[in-house]
Design an enzyme around this catalytic site. Structure first.
Site, PDB file in Angstrom:
ATOM      1  N   ARG A 235      41.496   6.985  34.876  1.00 15.22           N
ATOM      2  CA  ARG A 235      40.082   7.376  34.747  1.00 15.22           C
ATOM      3  C   ARG A 235      39.322   6.892  35.985  1.00 15.22           C
ATOM      4  O   ARG A 235      39.281   5.683  36.244  1.00 15.22           O
ATOM      5  CB  ARG A 235      39.429   6.715  33.525  1.00 15.22           C
ATOM      6  CG  ARG A 235      40.149   6.951  32.204  1.00 15.22           C
ATOM      7  CD  ARG A 235      39.615   8.173  31.484  1.00 15.22           C
ATOM      8  NE  ARG A 235      40.462   8.507  30.346  1.00 15.22           N
ATOM      9  CZ  ARG A 235      40.121   8.298  29.078  1.00 15.22           C
ATOM     10  NH1 ARG A 235      38.943   7.792  28.784  1.00 15.22           N
ATOM     11  NH2 ARG A 235      40.949   8.650  28.103  1.00 15.22           N
ATOM     12  N   GLU A 237      36.562   5.814  36.707  1.00 10.06           N
ATOM     13  CA  GLU A 237      35.300   5.206  36.249  1.00 10.06           C
ATOM     14  C   GLU A 237      34.488   4.828  37.480  1.00 10.06           C
ATOM     15  O   GLU A 237      35.038   4.298  38.437  1.00 10.06           O
ATOM     16  CB  GLU A 237      35.576   3.935  35.433  1.00 10.06           C
ATOM     17  CG  GLU A 237      36.497   4.107  34.233  1.00 10.06           C
ATOM     18  CD  GLU A 237      35.826   4.817  33.065  1.00 10.06           C
ATOM     19  OE1 GLU A 237      34.626   5.136  33.169  1.00 10.06           O
ATOM     20  OE2 GLU A 237      36.519   5.069  32.054  1.00 10.06           O
ATOM     21  N   ARG A 243      35.043  -3.769  30.317  1.00 12.73           N
ATOM     22  CA  ARG A 243      36.067  -3.161  29.465  1.00 12.73           C
ATOM     23  C   ARG A 243      36.608  -1.820  29.959  1.00 12.73           C
ATOM     24  O   ARG A 243      37.302  -1.125  29.237  1.00 12.73           O
ATOM     25  CB  ARG A 243      35.525  -3.007  28.046  1.00 12.73           C
ATOM     26  CG  ARG A 243      34.373  -2.043  27.960  1.00 12.73           C
ATOM     27  CD  ARG A 243      33.708  -2.141  26.607  1.00 12.73           C
ATOM     28  NE  ARG A 243      32.567  -1.265  26.600  1.00 12.73           N
ATOM     29  CZ  ARG A 243      32.524  -0.106  25.975  1.00 12.73           C
ATOM     30  NH1 ARG A 243      33.531   0.299  25.260  1.00 12.73           N
ATOM     31  NH2 ARG A 243      31.447   0.643  26.035  1.00 12.73           N
ATOM     32  N   HIS A 244      36.281  -1.449  31.204  1.00  3.65           N
ATOM     33  CA  HIS A 244      36.827  -0.207  31.762  1.00  3.65           C
ATOM     34  C   HIS A 244      37.709  -0.486  32.971  1.00  3.65           C
ATOM     35  O   HIS A 244      37.301  -1.207  33.880  1.00  3.65           O
ATOM     36  CB  HIS A 244      35.700   0.736  32.191  1.00  3.65           C
ATOM     37  CG  HIS A 244      34.946   1.311  31.041  1.00  3.65           C
ATOM     38  ND1 HIS A 244      33.820   0.728  30.537  1.00  3.65           N
ATOM     39  CD2 HIS A 244      35.185   2.411  30.281  1.00  3.65           C
ATOM     40  CE1 HIS A 244      33.374   1.448  29.504  1.00  3.65           C
ATOM     41  NE2 HIS A 244      34.191   2.472  29.329  1.00  3.65           N
ATOM     42  N   GLU A 386      35.059  -0.838  20.999  1.00  3.79           N
ATOM     43  CA  GLU A 386      35.988   0.258  20.692  1.00  3.79           C
ATOM     44  C   GLU A 386      37.388  -0.008  21.230  1.00  3.79           C
ATOM     45  O   GLU A 386      37.550  -0.351  22.395  1.00  3.79           O
ATOM     46  CB  GLU A 386      35.426   1.545  21.314  1.00  3.79           C
ATOM     47  CG  GLU A 386      36.342   2.739  21.163  1.00  3.79           C
ATOM     48  CD  GLU A 386      35.975   3.886  22.104  1.00  3.79           C
ATOM     49  OE1 GLU A 386      34.777   4.168  22.274  1.00  3.79           O
ATOM     50  OE2 GLU A 386      36.905   4.489  22.656  1.00  3.79           O
ATOM     51  N   SER A 389      39.992   5.910  19.817  1.00  5.92           N
ATOM     52  CA  SER A 389      39.271   7.138  19.484  1.00  5.92           C
ATOM     53  C   SER A 389      40.289   8.095  18.907  1.00  5.92           C
ATOM     54  O   SER A 389      41.423   8.147  19.395  1.00  5.92           O
ATOM     55  CB  SER A 389      38.726   7.801  20.741  1.00  5.92           C
ATOM     56  OG  SER A 389      37.441   7.392  20.981  1.00  5.92           O
ATOM     57  N   ARG A 437      42.749  -3.191  25.921  1.00  8.31           N
ATOM     58  CA  ARG A 437      41.599  -3.542  25.053  1.00  8.31           C
ATOM     59  C   ARG A 437      42.065  -4.224  23.775  1.00  8.31           C
ATOM     60  O   ARG A 437      41.396  -5.129  23.277  1.00  8.31           O
ATOM     61  CB  ARG A 437      40.798  -2.292  24.696  1.00  8.31           C
ATOM     62  CG  ARG A 437      39.921  -1.847  25.835  1.00  8.31           C
ATOM     63  CD  ARG A 437      38.768  -0.996  25.322  1.00  8.31           C
ATOM     64  NE  ARG A 437      38.122  -0.338  26.436  1.00  8.31           N
ATOM     65  CZ  ARG A 437      37.209   0.606  26.309  1.00  8.31           C
ATOM     66  NH1 ARG A 437      36.835   1.002  25.105  1.00  8.31           N
ATOM     67  NH2 ARG A 437      36.657   1.139  27.365  1.00  8.31           N
TER      68      ARG A 437
HETATM   69  P1  ATP Z   1      35.845   6.214  26.178  1.00 17.06           P
HETATM   70  O1  ATP Z   1      34.819   6.513  27.227  1.00 17.06           O
HETATM   71  O2  ATP Z   1      37.179   6.368  26.684  1.00 17.06           O
HETATM   72  O3  ATP Z   1      35.618   6.846  24.862  1.00 17.06           O
HETATM   73  P2  ATP Z   1      34.393   3.925  25.822  1.00 17.06           P
HETATM   74  O4  ATP Z   1      34.630   2.649  25.145  1.00 17.06           O
HETATM   75  O5  ATP Z   1      33.853   3.890  27.201  1.00 17.06           O
HETATM   76  O6  ATP Z   1      35.738   4.688  25.850  1.00 17.06           O
HETATM   77  P3  ATP Z   1      32.352   5.825  25.074  1.00 17.06           P
HETATM   78  O7  ATP Z   1      32.080   6.352  23.719  1.00 17.06           O
HETATM   79  O8  ATP Z   1      32.639   6.771  26.165  1.00 17.06           O
HETATM   80  O9  ATP Z   1      33.484   4.758  24.843  1.00 17.06           O
HETATM   81  O10 ATP Z   1      31.186   4.923  25.565  1.00 17.06           O
HETATM   82  C1  ATP Z   1      30.459   4.074  24.739  1.00 17.06           C
HETATM   83  C2  ATP Z   1      29.380   3.420  25.584  1.00 17.06           C
HETATM   84  O11 ATP Z   1      30.000   2.652  26.627  1.00 17.06           O
HETATM   85  C3  ATP Z   1      28.484   4.390  26.305  1.00 17.06           C
HETATM   86  O12 ATP Z   1      27.369   4.728  25.546  1.00 17.06           O
HETATM   87  C4  ATP Z   1      28.086   3.619  27.532  1.00 17.06           C
HETATM   88  O13 ATP Z   1      27.017   2.747  27.213  1.00 17.06           O
HETATM   89  C5  ATP Z   1      29.269   2.752  27.813  1.00 17.06           C
HETATM   90  N1  ATP Z   1      30.151   3.298  28.843  1.00 17.06           N
HETATM   91  C6  ATP Z   1      31.119   4.208  28.700  1.00 17.06           C
HETATM   92  N2  ATP Z   1      31.760   4.444  29.831  1.00 17.06           N
HETATM   93  C7  ATP Z   1      31.189   3.659  30.743  1.00 17.06           C
HETATM   94  C8  ATP Z   1      31.419   3.422  32.117  1.00 17.06           C
HETATM   95  N3  ATP Z   1      32.366   4.018  32.804  1.00 17.06           N
HETATM   96  N4  ATP Z   1      30.634   2.537  32.724  1.00 17.06           N
HETATM   97  C9  ATP Z   1      29.661   1.905  32.044  1.00 17.06           C
HETATM   98  N5  ATP Z   1      29.404   2.059  30.761  1.00 17.06           N
HETATM   99  C10 ATP Z   1      30.155   2.921  30.110  1.00 17.06           C
HETATM  100  P1  AMO Z   2      39.232   7.845  24.717  1.00 21.58           P
HETATM  101  O1  AMO Z   2      38.722   8.432  25.976  1.00 21.58           O
HETATM  102  O2  AMO Z   2      38.237   7.254  23.795  1.00 21.58           O
HETATM  103  O3  AMO Z   2      40.017   8.955  23.867  1.00 21.58           O
HETATM  104  O4  AMO Z   2      40.347   6.765  25.048  1.00 21.58           O
HETATM  105  C1  AMO Z   2      41.117   6.175  24.039  1.00 21.58           C
HETATM  106  C2  AMO Z   2      41.099   4.676  24.160  1.00 21.58           C
HETATM  107  O5  AMO Z   2      41.510   4.276  25.439  1.00 21.58           O
HETATM  108  C3  AMO Z   2      40.815   3.110  25.843  1.00 21.58           C
HETATM  109  N1  AMO Z   2      40.087   3.365  27.067  1.00 21.58           N
HETATM  110  C4  AMO Z   2      40.078   2.558  28.133  1.00 21.58           C
HETATM  111  N2  AMO Z   2      40.663   1.379  28.373  1.00 21.58           N
HETATM  112  C5  AMO Z   2      40.484   0.809  29.578  1.00 21.58           C
HETATM  113  N3  AMO Z   2      39.755   1.358  30.564  1.00 21.58           N
HETATM  114  C6  AMO Z   2      39.151   2.559  30.391  1.00 21.58           C
HETATM  115  N4  AMO Z   2      38.476   3.095  31.390  1.00 21.58           N
HETATM  116  C7  AMO Z   2      39.293   3.204  29.123  1.00 21.58           C
HETATM  117  N5  AMO Z   2      38.850   4.366  28.610  1.00 21.58           N
HETATM  118  C8  AMO Z   2      39.342   4.448  27.375  1.00 21.58           C
HETATM  119  C9  AMO Z   2      39.886   2.744  24.711  1.00 21.58           C
HETATM  120  C10 AMO Z   2      39.714   4.051  23.987  1.00 21.58           C
HETATM  121  O6  AMO Z   2      39.410   3.853  22.642  1.00 21.58           O
HETATM  122  N6  AMO Z   2      42.281  11.772  23.958  1.00 21.58           N
HETATM  123  C11 AMO Z   2      41.464  10.782  23.302  1.00 21.58           C
HETATM  124  C12 AMO Z   2      42.211  10.054  22.211  1.00 21.58           C
HETATM  125  C13 AMO Z   2      42.566  10.916  21.036  1.00 21.58           C
HETATM  126  O7  AMO Z   2      41.652  11.519  20.472  1.00 21.58           O
HETATM  127  O8  AMO Z   2      43.757  10.974  20.689  1.00 21.58           O
HETATM  128  C14 AMO Z   2      40.970   9.791  24.351  1.00 21.58           C
HETATM  129  O9  AMO Z   2      41.440   9.715  25.460  1.00 21.58           O
HETATM  130  O10 AMO Z   2      40.587   1.790  23.908  1.00 21.58           O
END
Ligand code: ATP
Ligand code: AMO
Length: 463
Positions: A235, A237, A243-244, A386, A389, A437
């Site tokens: 990703r 990011e 946490r990313h 989280e 998902s 995570r």
């Molecule tokens: P994913 O994006 O893979 O689902 P996530 O834990 O980032 O995992 P999201 O539902 O996308 O979940 O994001 C939840 C909240 O996290 C967002 O509302 C935002 O506040 C924050 N967030 C998500 N992605 C980022 C990012 N790359 N940088 C900063 N904040 C983020």
């Molecule tokens: P999502 O984008 O929420 O869902 O990612 C699934 C899980 O992956 C972890 N995660 C991360 N961990 C570290 N760094 C990141 N940048 C990051 N982004 C996500 C989180 C998150 O819950 N295809 C869907 C899943 C599905 O529906 O099967 C997906 O990618 O723990």
């Protein structure tokens, strides 16, 4: 007889043993005695040199002149001191007969392991008495990760991570899931275009897989029934958060469902309760090693995982005075706040929030049959953050096309995926877990870089 440092105990008293480890500290007492602490993985033992017919004064001098972190072989006799030993994990000593340095470390290390292994509490306690201990910051640790990884807590974190991965595989295999590997070099984005790493694939535009999403579903369309994958996820990011990561390990599941997406939740529930039980029962020593440097309370979880609907979550937040959009996503702070409310009310730090608003979920998510403003989807939280998902997926090609278009996706770029649903496609659902995570949050660690061996974040590509 070679023996692991961690297995040295009083049962071996008076026996001769041979160990290989790292010279952690060396201290001379006059010319006739020296103490050498030898470390292997998370275990340490005190080795004592006292001059006699086998140990010369030169050998004592040699021991005290070893550079820290050099690799040594020590042969000696195990003894049990009358007083408890402070500062080593093993409660026996080795009276050294022979000592060899197998490989010398440079004398000036960029990080001292003892400094890197200290807890914040220890440093603060010392500061109260006016003593100034070295605090190793995260960048210094990550720049010198090979040394940083030698601390007992880090040794334990990655052993625990290996257990999490193994339990994931073992549990799913026992439930008839098939392990698969999907391509990581793919033609387009799978989770939306914003955070995709683009590259050139022999002249064709391509990207690194943001998840196995489309392919794991295509494997279900191919008749595999239940599948899982452990693999890298990329990703791009662009912000720096705790946490990313830009590359993480995805634990993915996809399965046919008979009646309801709750069948997927049942797997999440049993998989994670099995995992947490195992970690608590079988990985006590690892958890202790992490706890010594990064104190945390054991995770509170229920025998049957709590399931709340998104609507119920919004209501709990509202009652606590936190206004959130009932059809928007929860931001990080609202997720944390809900975690605290759930803990207070239900005494669990692990729960499932499901039936999310459709508008905040990816195009492949199945709308709720009774109310298309919601979706058959879920997130799972540990300590208010989280880790998973997931959802039931759209398995009707025409609905998938219209959902993709509604989400602004050019359907021509995913035609092979969409067409997979035109040849007979079972109802199905699944989820994705971030391995780093899970370990971070189970152990209450504050930063995801601590659970990635060589973390990749927006600012870091080396080492
Ligand atoms: P994913 O994006 O893979 O689902 P996530 O834990 O980032 O995992 P999201 O539902 O996308 O979940 O994001 C939840 C909240 O996290 C967002 O509302 C935002 O506040 C924050 N967030 C998500 N992605 C980022 C990012 N790359 N940088 C900063 N904040 C983020
Ligand atoms: P999502 O984008 O929420 O869902 O990612 C699934 C899980 O992956 C972890 N995660 C991360 N961990 C570290 N760094 C990141 N940048 C990051 N982004 C996500 C989180 C998150 O819950 N295809 C869907 C899943 C599905 O529906 O099967 C997906 O990618 O723990």
């Amino acid at each position: 007889i070679w023996i692991e440092v961690g297995l040295l105990d009083s049962k071996l008293a008076n026996g001769t043993v041979l160990i290989r480890g790292v010279a952690q500290t060396m201290r001379g007492v006059g010319k006739k005695m020296a103490f050498l602490v030898v470390r292997q993985f998370t275990a340490t033992v005190q080795c004592v040199l006292t001059t006699d017919e086998l140990v010369s004064t030169q050998m004592v001098k040699y021991a005290t002149s070893l550079s820290r972190e050099s690799i040594v072989d020590v042969e000696g006799v195990v003894t049990v001191p009358t007083e408890p030993i402070k500062g080593t994990t093993q409660q026996v000593e080795i009276q050294v007969r022979k000592l060899y340095c197998i490989n010398r470390a440079v004398p000036n290390l960029p990080i001292n392991i003892e400094d890197a292994a200290r807890s914040e509490e220890e440093i603060k306690e010392a500061e109260k008495t006016g003593e100034k201990l070295v605090r190793v910051n995260q960048d210094t640790r990550l720049n010198n990760r090979v040394l940083d990884l030698r601390t007992p807590a880090n040794q334990a974190i990655f052993r625990l991570q290996c257990s999490v991965e193994n339990i994931f595989r073992d549990f799913l295999r026992s439930e008839d899931f098939v392990g698969i590997h999907t391509p990581k070099l793919i033609a387009g984005a799978s989770e939306g275009g914003a955070s995709v790493f683009k590259l050139d694939y022999k002249g064709q535009p391509a990207c690194l897989a943001q998840s196995p999403q489309l392919y794991k579903q295509m494997v279900i369309c191919a008749g595999f029934g239940r599948v899982f994958e452990v693999g890298p996820v990329f990703r791009a990011e662009d912000s720096y958060t705790h946490r990313h990561l830009c590359e993480f390990v995805g634990l993915d599941v996809e399965m046919e469902i008979k009646e309801h997406y709750f069948e997927v939740l049942d797997i999440v529930d049993r998989l994670f309760v099995t995992m947490f039980d195992y970690l608590n029962d079988k990985c006590k020593k690892l958890l202790d090693a992490i706890n010594r440097q990064f104190p945390f309370k054991p995770l509170k979880y229920l025998r049957k995982t709590l399931r709340l609907t998104f609507e119920e979550g919004v209501k709990m937040l509202k009652e606590a005075g936190v206004e959130v959009d009932p059809f928007g996503d929860l931001n990080t702070e609202a997720e944390r706040q809900l975690g605290r409310l759930v803990l207070e009310k239900y005494e669990t730090e692990f729960y499932i929030l499901h039936r999310y608003p459709l508008a905040v979920r990816p195009f492949y998510t199945m709308p709720c049959p009774d109310n298309p403003l919601y979706s058959n989807s879920f997130d799972v939280f540990i300590r208010g953050e989280e880790i998973i998902s997931g959802a039931q997926r759209v398995n009707i090609a025409d609905l998938l096309t219209s959902r993709a278009e509604a989400c602004g996706i050019d359907v021509s770029t995913i035609s092979a995926y969409v067409n997979s649903f035109r040849y007979g496609a079972c109802p199905h659902g699944g989820f994705g877990v971030g391995l780093e995570r899970v370990v971070m949050l189970f152990c209450g660690l504050s930063n995801i870089r601590q659970t990635s061996l060589f973390p990749r974040d927006p600012q870091r590509l080396v080492p």
